[in-house]
Design an enzyme around this catalytic site. Structure first.
Site, PDB file in Angstrom:
ATOM      1  N   PRO A  50      49.550  51.170  36.584  1.00 21.92           N
ATOM      2  CA  PRO A  50      50.807  50.833  37.236  1.00 21.92           C
ATOM      3  C   PRO A  50      51.441  49.537  36.739  1.00 21.92           C
ATOM      4  CG  PRO A  50      48.966  50.509  38.739  1.00 21.92           C
ATOM      5  CD  PRO A  50      48.429  51.196  37.523  1.00 21.92           C
ATOM      6  N   ASN A  51      52.750  49.613  36.614  1.00 15.17           N
ATOM      7  CA  ASN A  51      53.627  48.504  36.256  1.00 15.17           C
ATOM      8  C   ASN A  51      53.512  48.053  34.809  1.00 15.17           C
ATOM      9  OD1 ASN A  51      54.794  48.279  38.891  1.00 15.17           O
ATOM     10  ND2 ASN A  51      52.853  47.386  39.544  1.00 15.17           N
ATOM     11  N   ARG A  63      58.360  42.206  32.823  1.00 13.81           N
ATOM     12  CA  ARG A  63      57.606  41.824  34.010  1.00 13.81           C
ATOM     13  C   ARG A  63      56.872  40.501  33.782  1.00 13.81           C
ATOM     14  NH1 ARG A  63      51.888  44.412  35.775  1.00 13.81           N
ATOM     15  NH2 ARG A  63      51.605  43.190  37.662  1.00 13.81           N
ATOM     16  N   TYR A 103      52.475  37.992  31.156  1.00 14.63           N
ATOM     17  CA  TYR A 103      52.253  39.169  30.320  1.00 14.63           C
ATOM     18  C   TYR A 103      52.960  39.122  28.967  1.00 14.63           C
ATOM     19  CZ  TYR A 103      50.438  40.917  34.706  1.00 14.63           C
ATOM     20  OH  TYR A 103      49.717  41.057  35.861  1.00 14.63           O
ATOM     21  N   ASN A 151      43.658  50.019  30.712  1.00 17.88           N
ATOM     22  CA  ASN A 151      44.160  48.919  31.514  1.00 17.88           C
ATOM     23  C   ASN A 151      44.663  49.554  32.795  1.00 17.88           C
ATOM     24  OD1 ASN A 151      45.490  46.829  32.779  1.00 17.88           O
ATOM     25  ND2 ASN A 151      46.384  46.015  30.903  1.00 17.88           N
ATOM     26  N   ALA A 159      46.476  46.982  38.665  1.00 17.97           N
ATOM     27  CA  ALA A 159      45.981  46.645  39.995  1.00 17.97           C
ATOM     28  C   ALA A 159      44.914  47.622  40.499  1.00 17.97           C
ATOM     29  CB  ALA A 159      47.139  46.576  40.985  1.00 17.97           C
ATOM     30  N   ASP A 209      34.484  56.174  39.619  1.00 19.64           N
ATOM     31  CA  ASP A 209      33.682  57.404  39.658  1.00 19.64           C
ATOM     32  C   ASP A 209      33.996  58.298  38.463  1.00 19.64           C
ATOM     33  OD1 ASP A 209      32.447  56.635  42.008  1.00 19.64           O
ATOM     34  OD2 ASP A 209      33.638  57.971  43.292  1.00 19.64           O
ATOM     35  N   GLU A 256      37.452  48.544  29.312  1.00 19.51           N
ATOM     36  CA  GLU A 256      38.437  48.008  30.257  1.00 19.51           C
ATOM     37  C   GLU A 256      39.156  46.831  29.603  1.00 19.51           C
ATOM     38  OE1 GLU A 256      38.491  45.941  34.698  1.00 19.51           O
ATOM     39  OE2 GLU A 256      36.576  46.353  33.737  1.00 19.51           O
ATOM     40  N   HIS A 264      42.453  43.855  30.006  1.00 16.34           N
ATOM     41  CA  HIS A 264      43.476  43.149  30.787  1.00 16.34           C
ATOM     42  C   HIS A 264      44.182  42.170  29.870  1.00 16.34           C
ATOM     43  CE1 HIS A 264      41.969  44.886  34.442  1.00 16.34           C
ATOM     44  NE2 HIS A 264      40.760  44.595  34.001  1.00 16.34           N
ATOM     45  N   ARG A 270      43.048  33.984  37.723  1.00 14.83           N
ATOM     46  CA  ARG A 270      44.183  34.314  38.590  1.00 14.83           C
ATOM     47  C   ARG A 270      43.745  34.357  40.044  1.00 14.83           C
ATOM     48  NH1 ARG A 270      47.647  39.002  36.281  1.00 14.83           N
ATOM     49  NH2 ARG A 270      49.011  38.190  37.898  1.00 14.83           N
TER      50      ARG A 270
END
Length: 142
Positions: free
Chosen positions: A10-11, A18, A23, A74, A77, A87, A98, A100, A107
């Site tokens: 999301p986003n 943003r 970012y 990524n 949130a 899962d 993963e 970010h 943060r």
């Protein structure tokens, strides 16, 4: 040639607009083109993005059984809230890294905990969009 899926949550479709102080000001589409050019002939990079948790699960399941050699995720949130994504990562065969863009540990406290990290091959954070390249590198050379 290896096949890698980059999956954004999301986003992340708003990158470049943003919170550029966190970012950056580059769009993901521009960065993705540069990444594809860098790995041309060596890695086929596919890309998907969704703001919907269930769609991210669907993408992971579709990619997770031999269609790809690795997944760069990524989850935005959802990293901090999604038991379903954790899962799913445990259930699939394809390794997941993963990613970010920001250093989540520098943060807000709620961002310090990932519900996905333990299910992933590894986590890369804090290197801006270059975090994706580092994740691709880790999958190419594993």
């Amino acid at each position: 040639m290896k096949k890698i899926l980059i999956l954004n949550g999301p986003n992340l479709n708003l990158l470049g607009r943003r919170e550029p102080e966190i970012y950056g000001s580059d769009s993901f589409e521009t960065f993705l083109q540069q990444l594809r050019e860098r790995y041309a002939g060596e890695v086929e990079i596919s890309y998907a993005q969704s703001n919907v948790e269930g769609e991210l699960v669907n993408h992971l399941q579709e990619a997770g059984f031999g269609a790809f050699d690795g997944i760069v995720l990524n989850a935005g949130a959802y990293t901090h809230t999604s038991i379903a994504l954790g899962d799913c990562i445990r259930a699939i065969e394809t390794p997941v890294v993963e990613v970010h863009i920001s250093n989540i540990h520098a943060r807000e406290p709620f961002r310090h905990r990932s519900l996905l990290a333990a299910a992933c091959r590894g986590t890369i954070c804090g290197f801006g969009l270059d975090s994706y390249r580092l994740a691709v590198e880790s999958l190419v050379h594993s």
